[in-house]
Design an enzyme around this catalytic site. Sequence first.
Site, PDB file in Angstrom:
ATOM      1  N   SER A   1      35.783  45.081  32.784  1.00 23.09           N
ATOM      2  CA  SER A   1      36.222  44.058  33.740  1.00 23.09           C
ATOM      3  C   SER A   1      35.115  42.998  33.804  1.00 23.09           C
ATOM      4  O   SER A   1      34.010  43.210  33.296  1.00 23.09           O
ATOM      5  CB  SER A   1      36.454  44.667  35.113  1.00 23.09           C
ATOM      6  OG  SER A   1      35.234  45.094  35.674  1.00 23.09           O
TER       7      SER A   1
ATOM      8  N   ARG B   1      48.453  31.696  42.124  1.00 25.60           N
ATOM      9  CA  ARG B   1      48.645  31.817  40.678  1.00 25.60           C
ATOM     10  C   ARG B   1      50.131  31.683  40.305  1.00 25.60           C
ATOM     11  O   ARG B   1      50.469  31.166  39.246  1.00 25.60           O
ATOM     12  CB  ARG B   1      48.064  33.125  40.156  1.00 25.60           C
ATOM     13  CG  ARG B   1      46.604  33.306  40.547  1.00 25.60           C
ATOM     14  CD  ARG B   1      45.700  33.634  39.398  1.00 25.60           C
ATOM     15  NE  ARG B   1      44.319  33.722  39.862  1.00 25.60           N
ATOM     16  CZ  ARG B   1      43.417  32.750  39.746  1.00 25.60           C
ATOM     17  NH1 ARG B   1      43.728  31.609  39.169  1.00 25.60           N
ATOM     18  NH2 ARG B   1      42.194  32.905  40.211  1.00 25.60           N
TER      19      ARG B   1
ATOM     20  N   ARG C   1      46.594  44.875  51.127  1.00 22.59           N
ATOM     21  CA  ARG C   1      46.060  45.244  49.789  1.00 22.59           C
ATOM     22  C   ARG C   1      45.173  46.489  49.885  1.00 22.59           C
ATOM     23  O   ARG C   1      44.534  46.729  50.905  1.00 22.59           O
ATOM     24  CB  ARG C   1      45.321  44.040  49.193  1.00 22.59           C
ATOM     25  CG  ARG C   1      46.300  42.885  48.971  1.00 22.59           C
ATOM     26  CD  ARG C   1      45.660  41.673  48.390  1.00 22.59           C
ATOM     27  NE  ARG C   1      45.133  41.918  47.056  1.00 22.59           N
ATOM     28  CZ  ARG C   1      44.468  40.989  46.357  1.00 22.59           C
ATOM     29  NH1 ARG C   1      44.257  39.800  46.877  1.00 22.59           N
ATOM     30  NH2 ARG C   1      44.032  41.263  45.145  1.00 22.59           N
TER      31      ARG C   1
ATOM     32  N   ASP D   1      44.586  37.917  35.928  1.00 25.35           N
ATOM     33  CA  ASP D   1      45.086  36.827  36.775  1.00 25.35           C
ATOM     34  C   ASP D   1      45.974  35.847  36.012  1.00 25.35           C
ATOM     35  O   ASP D   1      46.634  34.997  36.609  1.00 25.35           O
ATOM     36  CB  ASP D   1      43.906  36.066  37.399  1.00 25.35           C
ATOM     37  CG  ASP D   1      43.155  36.938  38.396  1.00 25.35           C
ATOM     38  OD1 ASP D   1      43.757  37.883  38.935  1.00 25.35           O
ATOM     39  OD2 ASP D   1      41.964  36.677  38.628  1.00 25.35           O
TER      40      ASP D   1
ATOM     41  N   ARG E   1      30.049  35.243  43.859  1.00 25.84           N
ATOM     42  CA  ARG E   1      28.847  36.053  43.583  1.00 25.84           C
ATOM     43  C   ARG E   1      27.574  35.241  43.761  1.00 25.84           C
ATOM     44  O   ARG E   1      26.569  35.744  44.253  1.00 25.84           O
ATOM     45  CB  ARG E   1      28.952  36.633  42.171  1.00 25.84           C
ATOM     46  CG  ARG E   1      30.015  37.740  42.104  1.00 25.84           C
ATOM     47  CD  ARG E   1      30.541  37.901  40.707  1.00 25.84           C
ATOM     48  NE  ARG E   1      31.395  39.071  40.553  1.00 25.84           N
ATOM     49  CZ  ARG E   1      32.694  39.118  40.870  1.00 25.84           C
ATOM     50  NH1 ARG E   1      33.285  38.049  41.375  1.00 25.84           N
ATOM     51  NH2 ARG E   1      33.392  40.218  40.698  1.00 25.84           N
TER      52      ARG E   1
ATOM     53  N   GLN F   1      36.038  43.771  41.356  1.00 27.79           N
ATOM     54  CA  GLN F   1      35.700  43.690  42.784  1.00 27.79           C
ATOM     55  C   GLN F   1      35.086  44.998  43.245  1.00 27.79           C
ATOM     56  O   GLN F   1      34.080  45.029  43.958  1.00 27.79           O
ATOM     57  CB  GLN F   1      36.956  43.373  43.600  1.00 27.79           C
ATOM     58  CG  GLN F   1      37.436  41.956  43.380  1.00 27.79           C
ATOM     59  CD  GLN F   1      38.750  41.663  44.061  1.00 27.79           C
ATOM     60  OE1 GLN F   1      39.355  42.544  44.683  1.00 27.79           O
ATOM     61  NE2 GLN F   1      39.204  40.434  43.965  1.00 27.79           N
TER      62      GLN F   1
ATOM     63  N   LYS G   1      48.130  42.443  43.988  1.00 25.11           N
ATOM     64  CA  LYS G   1      47.416  41.162  44.063  1.00 25.11           C
ATOM     65  C   LYS G   1      47.887  40.408  45.311  1.00 25.11           C
ATOM     66  O   LYS G   1      48.475  41.002  46.204  1.00 25.11           O
ATOM     67  CB  LYS G   1      47.624  40.358  42.779  1.00 25.11           C
ATOM     68  CG  LYS G   1      47.008  41.015  41.551  1.00 25.11           C
ATOM     69  CD  LYS G   1      45.490  41.078  41.663  1.00 25.11           C
ATOM     70  CE  LYS G   1      44.839  41.774  40.498  1.00 25.11           C
ATOM     71  NZ  LYS G   1      43.403  41.992  40.713  1.00 25.11           N
TER      72      LYS G   1
HETATM   73  C1  S3P Z   1      38.097  39.345  40.746  1.00 27.33           C
HETATM   74  C2  S3P Z   1      38.542  40.476  40.139  1.00 27.33           C
HETATM   75  C3  S3P Z   1      39.952  40.738  39.857  1.00 27.33           C
HETATM   76  C4  S3P Z   1      40.778  39.456  39.927  1.00 27.33           C
HETATM   77  C5  S3P Z   1      40.456  38.637  41.134  1.00 27.33           C
HETATM   78  C6  S3P Z   1      38.998  38.250  41.130  1.00 27.33           C
HETATM   79  C7  S3P Z   1      36.660  39.217  41.018  1.00 27.33           C
HETATM   80  O1  S3P Z   1      40.449  41.636  40.822  1.00 27.33           O
HETATM   81  O2  S3P Z   1      42.151  39.760  39.910  1.00 27.33           O
HETATM   82  O3  S3P Z   1      41.231  37.470  41.158  1.00 27.33           O
HETATM   83  O4  S3P Z   1      36.178  38.107  41.322  1.00 27.33           O
HETATM   84  O5  S3P Z   1      35.957  40.231  40.939  1.00 27.33           O
HETATM   85  P1  S3P Z   1      40.239  43.237  40.697  1.00 27.33           P
HETATM   86  O6  S3P Z   1      38.802  43.526  40.771  1.00 27.33           O
HETATM   87  O7  S3P Z   1      40.985  43.808  41.869  1.00 27.33           O
HETATM   88  O8  S3P Z   1      40.843  43.604  39.381  1.00 27.33           O
END
Ligand code: S3P
Length: 434
Positions: free
Chosen positions: A197, A393, A126, A320, A26, A173, A347
């Site tokens: 989240s 992981r 994915r 994660d 980010r 994400q 994932k």
């Molecule tokens: C992440 C969000 C998570 C996580 C990933 C990193 C992020 O995924 O599992 O390793 O940096 O926004 P999701 O948004 O698909 O839950």
Amino acid sequence: MDKRIRACASLRGEITPPGDKSISHRAIILNSIAEGRARIDNLCPGADCQCTIACLQALGVGIKGPEPLGSPQAIEVLGVGRGGLREAPNTLDAGNSATTMRLLAGLLAAQPFLSIITGDDSLRSRPMERLIQPLRLMGAEIWGRQDDSLAPLAIRGGRLRGITYALPVPSAQLKSALLLAGLWAQGDTVLEESAPSRDHSERLLQAMGAKMEVDDGRIAIAPVSAPLMSLDLRIPGDISAAAYWLVAGAIHPDAQIKVTGCGINPTRTGIIDVLRAMGANLKVENQRMEGGEPVADLLLKSGDLIATKIDAQIIPRLIDEIPVIAVAASMARGTTVIEDAAELRVKETDRIRTTVDELSKLGIRVEELPEGMVIHGEGRLRGAEVDSHHDHRLAMALAVAALVAEGETVVRNAEAVDMSYPAFWQELEKLGQQ
Ligand code: S3P
């Protein structure tokens, strides 16, 4: 590459985890579209963040580092401001990194040129329809393979309009991609999430001048009238990387581990809550703020663990960490149930399947559920040959299990750690020797 691991008599030492991967992505992306020069320190050295850097360079952003800046994890980003991104001369490659692909897709949906973004075999399998659907509601022209469900994605960027949208999955994400699309849309973009989240995008966007309101599962962003302001920052240590050492300390019979400078953003600390609920001897000390995020030192000592239950409300706060939590559960008294974790199936690997398969090889009694797993804690693991399935992981979770297994464990495809934590194997060796 294979890694051979044997249990060691004691685990002692201090570890500074690498910069947080989510915040690093980010910080690179937002500073790229801000106006001004930003220095980012302690960037995550993993391959995933290198993909984000390479994509933005291909889109015309000047990113320098690390050599001239005198620190191996420092970069300098020369932001191009609003309208400064340029059509890339070739396909963009997000490698193994879904964060790169999804966040950039949101950003590129609002840029007046064509972008094609692809990734490796894992990333191309994915789900992307969760992203394509709301972006289309915003007016984006975006397509994917297999009825717009998979990458590569083709995006003809243009004018977008803000939407009010209930996120079908609590995914940071997806949330971040839509916030990036909303930055220059017409009207506000309002997102609703069912469970919190990670909120790193919200924090950074606000610190860089975006107008946002965040309130109890509702996140609103107004289109920006002025460019974002670039922001120098030091990235906090990654709690998702620290999690391996926390669990190692909790399950090993003679451990004393200090993790310094670790991010403790409340949207990420599910691992701390779970380890505490399991009775781990875990202390959080020296709390402070770094780069707009709470940070602390974490101290872990051996202790007896008890089983726990993990379900929907906490899942996004530890998504994660589930493979390594399963390892902790295998050493706890009682049966641990993990539910509502269907996201694990999409994932880097199907982490329900791969975790269950690989932990079973170590003698752990673990059952697969459609949306989770059940782990019977027996406290006796047998060394075996296990495979990371190229999932970073899983590689690290298996290494932690090997630290308490009888005999030798061989982790196949151990180089997968490079995605987020290239120094992982050196750190492991150091801890076992002190
Ligand atoms: C992440 C969000 C998570 C996580 C990933 C990193 C992020 O995924 O599992 O390793 O940096 O926004 P999701 O948004 O698909 O839950």
